[in-house]
Design an enzyme around this catalytic site. Sequence first.
Site, PDB file in Angstrom:
ATOM      1  N   THR A   9     -19.595 -11.878 -11.055  1.00  0.00           N
ATOM      2  CA  THR A   9     -19.443 -10.313 -10.676  1.00  0.00           C
ATOM      3  C   THR A   9     -20.476 -10.244  -9.185  1.00  0.00           C
ATOM      4  O   THR A   9     -20.037  -9.670  -8.534  1.00  0.00           O
ATOM      5  CB  THR A   9     -20.220  -9.353 -11.467  1.00  0.00           C
ATOM      6  OG1 THR A   9     -21.653  -9.609 -11.593  1.00  0.00           O
ATOM      7  CG2 THR A   9     -19.332  -9.323 -12.763  1.00  0.00           C
ATOM      8  N   ASP A  31     -27.493 -22.781  -1.185  1.00  0.00           N
ATOM      9  CA  ASP A  31     -28.306 -21.720  -2.146  1.00  0.00           C
ATOM     10  C   ASP A  31     -29.696 -21.980  -1.986  1.00  0.00           C
ATOM     11  O   ASP A  31     -30.335 -23.202  -1.926  1.00  0.00           O
ATOM     12  CB  ASP A  31     -27.994 -22.341  -3.612  1.00  0.00           C
ATOM     13  CG  ASP A  31     -28.546 -21.439  -4.761  1.00  0.00           C
ATOM     14  OD1 ASP A  31     -29.846 -21.214  -4.689  1.00  0.00           O
ATOM     15  OD2 ASP A  31     -27.996 -20.899  -5.386  1.00  0.00           O
ATOM     16  N   ARG A  35     -28.271 -13.024  -9.079  1.00  0.00           N
ATOM     17  CA  ARG A  35     -27.010 -12.786  -9.048  1.00  0.00           C
ATOM     18  C   ARG A  35     -26.117 -13.181 -10.283  1.00  0.00           C
ATOM     19  O   ARG A  35     -26.285 -14.429 -10.362  1.00  0.00           O
ATOM     20  CB  ARG A  35     -26.408 -13.368  -7.796  1.00  0.00           C
ATOM     21  CG  ARG A  35     -26.846 -12.430  -6.509  1.00  0.00           C
ATOM     22  CD  ARG A  35     -25.874 -12.592  -5.403  1.00  0.00           C
ATOM     23  NE  ARG A  35     -25.112 -14.129  -5.250  1.00  0.00           N
ATOM     24  CZ  ARG A  35     -24.486 -14.411  -4.255  1.00  0.00           C
ATOM     25  NH1 ARG A  35     -24.073 -13.245  -3.327  1.00  0.00           N
ATOM     26  NH2 ARG A  35     -23.918 -15.399  -4.093  1.00  0.00           N
ATOM     27  N   ASP A  87     -32.274 -22.965  -4.756  1.00  0.00           N
ATOM     28  CA  ASP A  87     -32.207 -24.558  -5.083  1.00  0.00           C
ATOM     29  C   ASP A  87     -32.564 -25.433  -4.140  1.00  0.00           C
ATOM     30  O   ASP A  87     -33.243 -26.348  -4.355  1.00  0.00           O
ATOM     31  CB  ASP A  87     -30.866 -24.661  -5.257  1.00  0.00           C
ATOM     32  CG  ASP A  87     -30.192 -24.030  -6.703  1.00  0.00           C
ATOM     33  OD1 ASP A  87     -30.916 -23.929  -7.603  1.00  0.00           O
ATOM     34  OD2 ASP A  87     -28.942 -24.127  -6.708  1.00  0.00           O
TER      35      ASP A  87
HETATM   36  C1  PRP Z   1     -29.981 -15.195  -3.769  1.00  0.00           C
HETATM   37  C2  PRP Z   1     -30.764 -14.945  -2.667  1.00  0.00           C
HETATM   38  C3  PRP Z   1     -30.711 -13.317  -2.636  1.00  0.00           C
HETATM   39  C4  PRP Z   1     -29.301 -13.134  -3.144  1.00  0.00           C
HETATM   40  C5  PRP Z   1     -28.628 -12.684  -1.973  1.00  0.00           C
HETATM   41  O1  PRP Z   1     -30.744 -15.274  -5.057  1.00  0.00           O
HETATM   42  O2  PRP Z   1     -32.103 -15.409  -2.892  1.00  0.00           O
HETATM   43  O3  PRP Z   1     -31.806 -12.720  -3.755  1.00  0.00           O
HETATM   44  O4  PRP Z   1     -28.932 -14.381  -3.885  1.00  0.00           O
HETATM   45  O5  PRP Z   1     -27.334 -12.342  -2.552  1.00  0.00           O
HETATM   46  P1  PRP Z   1     -26.831 -10.857  -2.508  1.00  0.00           P
HETATM   47  O6  PRP Z   1     -26.980 -10.242  -1.072  1.00  0.00           O
HETATM   48  O7  PRP Z   1     -25.134 -11.141  -2.646  1.00  0.00           O
HETATM   49  O8  PRP Z   1     -27.286 -10.014  -3.547  1.00  0.00           O
HETATM   50  P2  PRP Z   1     -30.022 -15.598  -6.355  1.00  0.00           P
HETATM   51  O9  PRP Z   1     -29.436 -14.531  -7.281  1.00  0.00           O
HETATM   52  O10 PRP Z   1     -29.360 -16.887  -6.145  1.00  0.00           O
HETATM   53  O11 PRP Z   1     -31.441 -16.068  -7.100  1.00  0.00           O
HETATM   54  P3  PRP Z   1     -32.603 -17.321  -6.930  1.00  0.00           P
HETATM   55  O12 PRP Z   1     -33.154 -16.957  -5.578  1.00  0.00           O
HETATM   56  O13 PRP Z   1     -33.467 -17.270  -8.096  1.00  0.00           O
HETATM   57  O14 PRP Z   1     -31.816 -18.612  -6.383  1.00  0.00           O
HETATM   58  N1  URA Z   2     -27.533 -16.742  -2.095  1.00  0.00           N
HETATM   59  C1  URA Z   2     -27.868 -17.784  -1.395  1.00  0.00           C
HETATM   60  O1  URA Z   2     -28.885 -18.369  -1.732  1.00  0.00           O
HETATM   61  N2  URA Z   2     -26.874 -18.155  -0.572  1.00  0.00           N
HETATM   62  C2  URA Z   2     -25.831 -17.635  -0.275  1.00  0.00           C
HETATM   63  O2  URA Z   2     -25.369 -18.028   0.761  1.00  0.00           O
HETATM   64  C3  URA Z   2     -25.710 -16.361  -0.666  1.00  0.00           C
HETATM   65  C4  URA Z   2     -26.561 -15.908  -1.669  1.00  0.00           C
END
Ligand code: PRP
Ligand code: URA
Length: 209
Positions: free
Chosen positions: A108, A200, A104, A203
């Site tokens: 945005t 997160d 993400r 993380d």
């Molecule tokens: C997080 C999560 C989803 C997304 C959800 O990923 O694992 O993929 O955000 O958010 P959304 O429904 O608003 O799209 P992130 O972008 O943090 O990447 P990561 O898993 O690599 O940390």
């Molecule tokens: N991605 C995450 O990992 N946690 C949230 O709460 C939303 C998006």
Amino acid sequence: MSQLHVIDHPMIQHKLSILRKIGTGSKDFRELLTEISLLMGYEITRDLPLEEVEIETPICPMTAKQVSGRKLAIVPILRAGLGMVDGLLNLVPVARVGHIGLYRNEETHEPVEYYCKLPEDIQDRLVIVTDPMLATGGSAVDALSMLKARGCTHIKLMCLVGVPEGIAKVQAAHPDVDIFVAAVDDHLNENAYIVPGLGDAGDRIFGTK
Ligand code: PRP
Ligand code: URA
């Protein structure tokens, strides 16, 4: 209209509460997520068709049942979706695994694609997309669209925690995809994080913060 399945089995709820806690470290977080994924997998695979086969027990021949129909593929959305793969593989060891990389944009909150590697015959498989967090729904919507562009017609979405707006977004864009969650949380905060959520997920799984 796609169905929303909230899998609120007591053992899943219990494990989810521990996983949510701020003090739960990466090792326990990963283990709990794997355990929950296996338990959720029972529900997700509940409608798999069975066929009868003739086998022999040590006592006598019998007509037994085995899973039939489409073979499975598990497709985690990187990174956090990886945390749900081992639990499903414990349940369905022969499933193939594809990977979709999305992150993400921090400002945005729109998903950005950076990777896609899927089994060659993905279009013939029942695909279970995994991602613990269904927040705005943007990542899930894009991942499902990528799979449909590759010809997939049988897809289920497996998340840990969703919020109503994210669920509604996926249902509007992909009304044919059933969604499975362990909990529907309250809302998104100003950073599009789920409240109360668990922070997160990526993380916490990988210890990157
Ligand atoms: C997080 C999560 C989803 C997304 C959800 O990923 O694992 O993929 O955000 O958010 P959304 O429904 O608003 O799209 P992130 O972008 O943090 O990447 P990561 O898993 O690599 O940390
Ligand atoms: N991605 C995450 O990992 N946690 C949230 O709460 C939303 C998006």
